[in-house]
Scaffold this active site. Structure first.
Site, mmCIF file in Angstrom:
data_model
loop_
_atom_site.group_PDB
_atom_site.id
_atom_site.type_symbol
_atom_site.label_atom_id
_atom_site.label_comp_id
_atom_site.label_asym_id
_atom_site.label_seq_id
_atom_site.Cartn_x
_atom_site.Cartn_y
_atom_site.Cartn_z
ATOM 1 N NE ARG A 1 -2.850 0.513 3.213
ATOM 2 C CZ ARG A 1 -2.586 0.842 4.369
ATOM 3 N NH1 ARG A 1 -2.025 1.992 4.262
ATOM 4 N NH2 ARG A 1 -2.425 0.223 5.447
ATOM 5 C CE LYS B 1 -13.932 6.083 -18.068
ATOM 6 N NZ LYS B 1 -14.416 7.401 -17.833
HETATM 7 C C1 PLP Z 1 -14.853 7.741 -16.633
HETATM 8 C C2 PLP Z 1 -14.371 9.195 -16.298
HETATM 9 C C3 PLP Z 1 -14.156 9.428 -14.950
HETATM 10 C C4 PLP Z 1 -14.224 8.449 -13.699
HETATM 11 O O1 PLP Z 1 -13.390 7.597 -13.817
HETATM 12 P P1 PLP Z 1 -13.320 5.869 -13.242
HETATM 13 O O2 PLP Z 1 -12.206 5.418 -13.557
HETATM 14 O O3 PLP Z 1 -14.848 5.411 -13.720
HETATM 15 O O4 PLP Z 1 -13.689 6.112 -11.747
HETATM 16 C C5 PLP Z 1 -13.585 10.874 -14.580
HETATM 17 N N1 PLP Z 1 -13.404 11.643 -15.652
HETATM 18 C C6 PLP Z 1 -13.772 11.358 -17.124
HETATM 19 C C7 PLP Z 1 -13.629 12.445 -17.759
HETATM 20 C C8 PLP Z 1 -14.219 10.295 -17.230
HETATM 21 O O5 PLP Z 1 -14.591 9.931 -18.492
#
Ligand code: PLP
Length: 404
Positions: free
Chosen positions: A60, A203
């Site tokens: 951690r 993403k």
């Molecule tokens: C998906 C997303 C988030 C959140 O991310 P997670 O990995 O789902 O927690 C934050 N900002 C943007 C622009 C996103 O597309």
């Protein structure tokens, strides 16, 4: 190094000395201590926010697999440091806490990701938030403002924000930019004066829809507090995920380039289609009045949004009718996804706010993947035809309401 080279080589500096070519995956939860003294010094160093110490002590506090991916992200973002988290929301939450915003004030520019909007608007963290338009940021700053938070390109409208202008307006207050839609290939917020560049690495950085992660890039002065928050809240990234993310990094530039090419073709076809209105994509002059593509972004990216004639039902029909394209939230993976922001990702956002930034019940958002755009368009065009009968239905319903 240029971004394409960094994407392939970054975070690999120690591999030759280790005698390996691929980054090793270290899954240890704990580490043998060379001595009590050394363990104690390392623990104290990590507790103080140090990026590394003579022994990891406990996973951690430090993990070498995760640290390699962090170095790679930092290099691409032109940052001193990057700090990885278990998700994008964990990264945003840590940035809010590390900046000292809890119990104080944040200025945020809408639209932002629905989860970010809800986190701030719900008051869950005890943060007082002022929503401002980009030109209102300077006036919204107060004595107790600890952070200015923006997202560019913004989710889901693809609105672009001039980072340098916001940084100037914020004065001494640090600016955080959620740069998820841009990727570090197309935009490096720290180059424009931002203190934090945030990604949902779930993403584009992951890129294959199989990892949840977040990362914050920043300067040496701000990295320590982020690591302290990570250690003590425990929102650490699993090393297996970090390993996958590091592997994905090497194809990031290629993927972004191919997806952007695909988006260019899809946008051209959408602009020509009579069922489609209000196409939004940073590559369109109407969506980039300040000329930020070329100056702030090196390309328009592969996220786009548009409205379907026929209202909510027509948008729902398009989503239900695609076959090659998947109806799903999230973005940035190899395959193309379509989603309905008002009903899904931005469901929890205040309705008036949604309307104010042009998110309607007939808006659809597409993350263009790496497929051949001709196949994507064939699928989308068929789905748009399936929605056509609903234009007349919506018009008839409007007439009935008018008659009442
Ligand atoms: C998906 C997303 C988030 C959140 O991310 P997670 O990995 O789902 O927690 C934050 N900002 C943007 C622009 C996103 O597309």
């Amino acid at each position: 190094m240029r971004p394409m080279t960094s994407a392939v080589h970054a975070g690999r500096a120690d591999l030759t000395a280790l005698g390996v070519h691929a980054p090793p995956l270290d899954r240890s939860s704990t580490y043998p201590l060379p001595s009590l003294d050394e363990g104690r010094d390392a623990l104290a160093a990590f507790a103080g926010g140090a990026p590394t110490a003579s022994t990891p002590v406990y996973s951690r506090l430090f993990n070498p697999t995760t640290a390699r991916w962090e170095q790679a992200v930092a290099q691409l973002e032109l940052a001193d440091e990057a700090v990885a988290f278990a998700s994008g929301m964990a990264a945003i939450t840590a940035t809010l806490i590390a900046s000292g915003a809890v119990g104080h004030h944040v200025v945020a520019v809408r639209p932002v990701y629905g989860g970010t909007d809800h986190l701030l608007a719900s008051g869950l963290l005890g943060i007082d938030v002022s929503w401002a338009l980009p030109h209102e940021v300077a006036d919204a700053i107060r004595e107790d403002t600890r952070l200015v938070l923006v997202e560019t390109p913004a989710n889901p409208t693809l609105a672009l924000i001039d980072i340098e202008a916001v940084v100037a307006a914020a004065g001494d207050v640090p600016v955080a930019v959620d740069s998820t839609f841009a990727t570090p290939i197309l935009q490096q917020p720290l180059r424009h004066g931002a203190t934090y560049a945030i990604h949902s690495a779930t993403k584009y950085l992951g890129g294959h829809s199989d990892v949840l992660a977040g990362v914050v890039s920043t300067d040496a002065a701000h990295g320590g507090a982020l690591r302290q928050v990570r250690i003590l809240t425990g929102a650490v990234l699993d090393p297996q995920a970090a390993w996958l993310l590091h592997r994905s990094m090497s194809t990031l530039a290629l993927r972004v380039e191919a997806m952007q090419r695909g988006a260019t073709a899809i946008v051209a076809a959408l602009l020509d289609h009579d069922m489609v209105t209000n196409v939004r994509w940073p590559g369109l002059a109407a969506c980039d009045p300040q000329g930020l593509v070329g100056r702030q972004m090196s390309g328009p990216g592969a996220m786009l949004a548009f409205d379907v004639r026929g209202g909510f039902d027509a948008a729902a029909a398009v989503m239900a009718s695609v076959e090659l394209i998947t109806a799903a939230v999230s973005l940035g993976g190899m395959d193309t996804l379509i989603e309905h922001p008002a009903g899904l990702t931005h469901l929890l956002v205040d309705e008036d706010a949604r309307e104010s930034y042009g998110l309607t019940p007939s808006t659809l958002r597409i993350s263009v993947g790496c497929e051949d755009p001709a196949d994507l368009w064939a699928d989308l065009a068929t789905a748009l035809e399936a929605a056509r009968p609903l234009v007349a239905v919506a018009a008839a319903r409007r007439d009935t309401i008018d008659a009442r």
